[in-house]
Write a protein that holds these residues in place. Sequence first.
Motif, PDB file in Angstrom:
ATOM      1  N   GLN A 298       0.812  -1.214   0.000  1.00  0.00           N
ATOM      2  CA  GLN A 298       0.000   0.000   0.000  1.00  0.00           C
ATOM      3  C   GLN A 298       0.847   1.266   0.000  1.00  0.00           C
ATOM      4  O   GLN A 298       0.316   2.370   0.127  1.00  0.00           O
ATOM      5  N   GLY A 299       2.160   1.119  -0.125  1.00  0.00           N
ATOM      6  CA  GLY A 299       3.035   2.286  -0.116  1.00  0.00           C
ATOM      7  C   GLY A 299       3.266   2.857   1.263  1.00  0.00           C
ATOM      8  O   GLY A 299       3.666   4.018   1.404  1.00  0.00           O
ATOM      9  N   ALA A 300       3.018   2.052   2.306  1.00  0.00           N
ATOM     10  CA  ALA A 300       3.155   2.525   3.681  1.00  0.00           C
ATOM     11  C   ALA A 300       4.598   2.401   4.154  1.00  0.00           C
ATOM     12  O   ALA A 300       5.466   1.854   3.477  1.00  0.00           O
ATOM     13  N   PHE A 301       4.826   2.925   5.358  1.00  0.00           N
ATOM     14  CA  PHE A 301       6.149   2.946   5.983  1.00  0.00           C
ATOM     15  C   PHE A 301       6.121   1.984   7.162  1.00  0.00           C
ATOM     16  O   PHE A 301       5.208   2.035   7.998  1.00  0.00           O
ATOM     17  N   VAL A 302       7.122   1.101   7.269  1.00  0.00           N
ATOM     18  CA  VAL A 302       7.177   0.092   8.330  1.00  0.00           C
ATOM     19  C   VAL A 302       8.297   0.438   9.303  1.00  0.00           C
ATOM     20  O   VAL A 302       9.469   0.499   8.923  1.00  0.00           O
ATOM     21  N   ASP A 303       7.926   0.647  10.562  1.00  0.00           N
ATOM     22  CA  ASP A 303       8.905   0.879  11.621  1.00  0.00           C
ATOM     23  C   ASP A 303       8.934  -0.342  12.526  1.00  0.00           C
ATOM     24  O   ASP A 303       7.885  -0.840  12.964  1.00  0.00           O
ATOM     25  N   ALA A 304      10.150  -0.831  12.811  1.00  0.00           N
ATOM     26  CA  ALA A 304      10.296  -2.040  13.627  1.00  0.00           C
ATOM     27  C   ALA A 304      10.015  -1.799  15.103  1.00  0.00           C
ATOM     28  O   ALA A 304      10.087  -2.741  15.894  1.00  0.00           O
ATOM     29  N   GLU A 305       9.733  -0.550  15.490  1.00  0.00           N
ATOM     30  CA  GLU A 305       9.343  -0.149  16.849  1.00  0.00           C
ATOM     31  C   GLU A 305      10.492  -0.203  17.834  1.00  0.00           C
ATOM     32  O   GLU A 305      10.808   0.768  18.464  1.00  0.00           O
ATOM     33  N   LYS A 306      11.144  -1.346  17.994  1.00  0.00           N
ATOM     34  CA  LYS A 306      12.365  -1.433  18.796  1.00  0.00           C
ATOM     35  C   LYS A 306      13.101  -2.725  18.447  1.00  0.00           C
ATOM     36  O   LYS A 306      12.467  -3.683  17.978  1.00  0.00           O
ATOM     37  N   PRO A 307      14.410  -2.788  18.662  1.00  0.00           N
ATOM     38  CA  PRO A 307      15.175  -3.949  18.202  1.00  0.00           C
ATOM     39  C   PRO A 307      15.115  -5.169  19.110  1.00  0.00           C
ATOM     40  O   PRO A 307      15.728  -6.187  18.786  1.00  0.00           O
ATOM     41  N   ILE A 308      14.361  -5.111  20.219  1.00  0.00           N
ATOM     42  CA  ILE A 308      14.383  -6.212  21.177  1.00  0.00           C
ATOM     43  C   ILE A 308      13.344  -7.291  20.888  1.00  0.00           C
ATOM     44  O   ILE A 308      13.301  -8.300  21.583  1.00  0.00           O
ATOM     45  N   TRP A 309      12.504  -7.084  19.852  1.00  0.00           N
ATOM     46  CA  TRP A 309      11.448  -8.054  19.584  1.00  0.00           C
ATOM     47  C   TRP A 309      11.962  -9.240  18.775  1.00  0.00           C
ATOM     48  O   TRP A 309      12.862  -9.112  17.940  1.00  0.00           O
ATOM     49  N   LYS A 310      11.322 -10.387  18.972  1.00  0.00           N
ATOM     50  CA  LYS A 310      11.718 -11.613  18.274  1.00  0.00           C
ATOM     51  C   LYS A 310      11.417 -11.545  16.778  1.00  0.00           C
ATOM     52  O   LYS A 310      11.984 -12.312  15.991  1.00  0.00           O
ATOM     53  N   ASN A 311      10.497 -10.638  16.388  1.00  0.00           N
ATOM     54  CA  ASN A 311      10.161 -10.557  14.965  1.00  0.00           C
ATOM     55  C   ASN A 311      11.204  -9.779  14.157  1.00  0.00           C
ATOM     56  O   ASN A 311      11.222  -9.862  12.928  1.00  0.00           O
ATOM     57  N   VAL A 312      12.081  -9.039  14.819  1.00  0.00           N
ATOM     58  CA  VAL A 312      12.987  -8.151  14.084  1.00  0.00           C
ATOM     59  C   VAL A 312      13.956  -8.919  13.193  1.00  0.00           C
ATOM     60  O   VAL A 312      14.108  -8.587  12.010  1.00  0.00           O
ATOM     61  N   PRO A 313      14.654  -9.968  13.684  1.00  0.00           N
ATOM     62  CA  PRO A 313      15.558 -10.681  12.778  1.00  0.00           C
ATOM     63  C   PRO A 313      14.846 -11.313  11.587  1.00  0.00           C
ATOM     64  O   PRO A 313      15.407 -11.383  10.492  1.00  0.00           O
ATOM     65  N   VAL A 314      13.593 -11.751  11.784  1.00  0.00           N
ATOM     66  CA  VAL A 314      12.832 -12.325  10.676  1.00  0.00           C
ATOM     67  C   VAL A 314      12.461 -11.230   9.682  1.00  0.00           C
ATOM     68  O   VAL A 314      12.671 -11.360   8.464  1.00  0.00           O
ATOM     69  N   ASN A 315      11.918 -10.127  10.172  1.00  0.00           N
ATOM     70  CA  ASN A 315      11.519  -9.036   9.284  1.00  0.00           C
ATOM     71  C   ASN A 315      12.712  -8.438   8.554  1.00  0.00           C
ATOM     72  O   ASN A 315      12.620  -8.060   7.386  1.00  0.00           O
ATOM     73  N   ALA A 316      13.853  -8.342   9.252  1.00  0.00           N
ATOM     74  CA  ALA A 316      15.055  -7.813   8.613  1.00  0.00           C
ATOM     75  C   ALA A 316      15.528  -8.742   7.501  1.00  0.00           C
ATOM     76  O   ALA A 316      15.964  -8.284   6.430  1.00  0.00           O
ATOM     77  N   ALA A 317      15.428 -10.047   7.722  1.00  0.00           N
ATOM     78  CA  ALA A 317      15.867 -11.004   6.709  1.00  0.00           C
ATOM     79  C   ALA A 317      15.097 -10.835   5.411  1.00  0.00           C
ATOM     80  O   ALA A 317      15.664 -10.975   4.316  1.00  0.00           O
ATOM     81  N   PHE A 318      13.808 -10.504   5.504  1.00  0.00           N
ATOM     82  CA  PHE A 318      12.979 -10.351   4.314  1.00  0.00           C
ATOM     83  C   PHE A 318      12.961  -8.915   3.786  1.00  0.00           C
ATOM     84  O   PHE A 318      12.255  -8.623   2.811  1.00  0.00           O
ATOM     85  N   GLY A 319      13.713  -8.020   4.420  1.00  0.00           N
ATOM     86  CA  GLY A 319      13.860  -6.665   3.908  1.00  0.00           C
ATOM     87  C   GLY A 319      12.606  -5.826   3.946  1.00  0.00           C
ATOM     88  O   GLY A 319      12.380  -4.997   3.053  1.00  0.00           O
ATOM     89  N   VAL A 320      11.778  -5.987   5.004  1.00  0.00           N
ATOM     90  CA  VAL A 320      10.502  -5.258   5.053  1.00  0.00           C
ATOM     91  C   VAL A 320      10.498  -4.171   6.122  1.00  0.00           C
ATOM     92  O   VAL A 320       9.436  -3.660   6.485  1.00  0.00           O
ATOM     93  N   ILE A 321      11.672  -3.802   6.637  1.00  0.00           N
ATOM     94  CA  ILE A 321      11.772  -2.779   7.679  1.00  0.00           C
ATOM     95  C   ILE A 321      12.321  -1.493   7.066  1.00  0.00           C
ATOM     96  O   ILE A 321      13.354  -1.509   6.388  1.00  0.00           O
ATOM     97  N   ASP A 322      11.646  -0.371   7.322  1.00  0.00           N
ATOM     98  CA  ASP A 322      12.125   0.928   6.844  1.00  0.00           C
ATOM     99  C   ASP A 322      12.928   1.682   7.897  1.00  0.00           C
ATOM    100  O   ASP A 322      13.737   2.546   7.555  1.00  0.00           O
ATOM    101  N   SER A 323      12.684   1.420   9.176  1.00  0.00           N
ATOM    102  CA  SER A 323      13.437   2.063  10.262  1.00  0.00           C
ATOM    103  C   SER A 323      13.238   1.247  11.524  1.00  0.00           C
ATOM    104  O   SER A 323      12.375   0.361  11.583  1.00  0.00           O
TER     105      SER A 323
END
Length: 505
Positions: A227-252
Motif C-alpha cells: 500500500q506504499g506505507a512505511f514500516v517501523d520495527a518499533e524497537k530492536p528487542i522483539w523476536k520478529n525483528v531478525p525475521v523481518n530484517a531477513a525479508f527486507g521489510v523494515i524501513d526504520s
Amino acid sequence: MRSAFLLALVCSFRAQAQSPSTATLDLSLTSAGKPTAARVYITDQTGKAYLVPGAVTYSKGSEEHSIVDQKATLEIAAGPYRVRAEKGAEFRAVEKTVTLVAGETTRLEVDIPRFYEMNQRGWFSGDLHIHRDPQEMPLLVRAEDLNIGPAITRHLGGARKETRPFPASALQPVDENHVVSGQNQEVERLGNGHGAVLLLNMPRPIDADMTPLHPADVEFCRQARQQGAFVDAEKPIWKNVPVNAAFGVIDSIGVVNNHFHPRAMLLDAEKWGSLVRDRPVYKTAAGFAQWMMDLYYSFLNCGFRIPVSAGSASGVMPSWPGYERVYVHLSGPFSYQQWFADLKAGRSVATNGPLLEVYLDGEPPGAQVIWEGPTSATVAIEAHSQSILDRIEIVYNGEVIRTFPGGGNPVFHAALNLTIPEPGWLAVRCFEPATDTIRYAHSSPFYFLRNGKLPVKMQAAQRWADFIRGLPASVDPADYASREAYEKALAMFREAENVYRRLAR
C-alpha cells in the motif's frame, strides 16, 4: 424553632461560599514574547499535582501535566505553588514559584526560551509511536514543537478491540511546520507473540482477525509495503525483528524508544516477551540503552541498511509526544511526504534528550561512499543538551573508535579527519549522565560500500541464523489458525534462517 435553625444553617453556608477561601491563578505562556502552547506542571509544597480544568491533561504514572494553549485560569487553595513550563526538546524549561493569596487573582507570565533551532538547520522532528486522541494531536504537536505527528488510530493484537472507524483521510495540516496524520496502525502481540510493528501511512486497515502468532508480522509488513506505507520495527528487542530484517521489510527501527521515560525506565523487557538479555550489564539504565544499540549494530553487521527512528508511545507510557523523537534532515522543502522519504533514506538522528547533528564531508547520515581502498573523511559533530553532556562517541562497524568527554558542558563541537581503512558503516552517538533513566541520541549510519554492499560479520549472521532455527521450538500448532498456517510459519522460519546462513558464508 426548626425553621429558624435551618435558616441559620443556610446563612452560614452562604457566608462560607462568599468568603475568600480560594485564590485565582491567571497563567500566560509566551516564547520570545509571542503566545505559545506548552506542557505545564503545577504542584504545591507537598508535591501534589494540580491539573488545569478544561485543558488537555495527561496522568500516567509519575507524569501529570496540562497542555496550556497561551492562557489558563484556575482556582485553587491559597498558598505557595511551583509552576513549570516545558516545550519539547529545543526549549529551556522554565520554573517559577508563586504564592496565591486568598480572594485575589495572581497573574503569572512565563516566557519559554528556545536554545536551539533545528528547523533552521534543515532538521525536522517526528515521533513514530503516539497513542493519543487524534483530536488532541494538533495542539500536542504545537505544544511540543513536533513537526510530524502520526497518531496510532488502530491498535491490534491480544485482547484489544477497535472502537472507532479507521480514518478516511490521511493528513491534517496544523500550520506550515506541523502536520498530523491518522492512517497509522500498530500490531502488538506480546508474551508468546513475537513483538510489535508500526504500519504508518497505510490507507487501508489490516484484518483484525489474528492469533498471537498468525498471521506473522512479516505478512503485515508486506501488506503495508504493497500500500506504499512505511514500516517501523518499533524497537530492536522483539523476536520478529531478525525475521523481518531477513525479508527486507523494515524501513526504520526505534533505537531510542518507549522503554525510556522522563523520570524512570521500563527495564523488565523479558516480561513482555522480548529477546533475552545475555549480559548482566544490560540490566542497568545505561546498559539497557547499550543493549538497544548492540542489537541494532548486529543487524547492520549483517549488511542491512536500516535507519534509526524513535517513538514515545505517549498515551500508554508516562511520556509526552516527542519525548522520544527522530530528527530528519530534509533534502527538499518541508512536507509530510518529504519527511518520510528522507527518513527512509536514512537522513536521521534519534533522541530523547541531546540535540545531535552529524555530517560526513558535509552530508547528513545515510550518505553513501564508494570504498575502493583506505580513504579519508571529515566528520563534523555538534551536540546541544538542556543539561550537560557525558560523552560523545564515534562507532565504526559496531566498535567505538573515538570518545570525546562531555566535560560537564551542555555543548560540543568537533570536526575531525578520519581514515576509513575498510568498508563498513559509521555512526555517532552521545549521552547525558545516566540517572534512574538515560537520555541519549544516535545517528543513522554513513555507509562505505564496496561493490555496492556492506561487509557482513560472520558472527552476527550466525547469531540470528541460530536464533531463528530455535523459533519453531517455541511455537505450537495451536498458536495458528490452521495446520496449513503452522506449516507456512515453519517454512518462513527456514527461509529467514537460510538468509542469514548465506550471509554468514
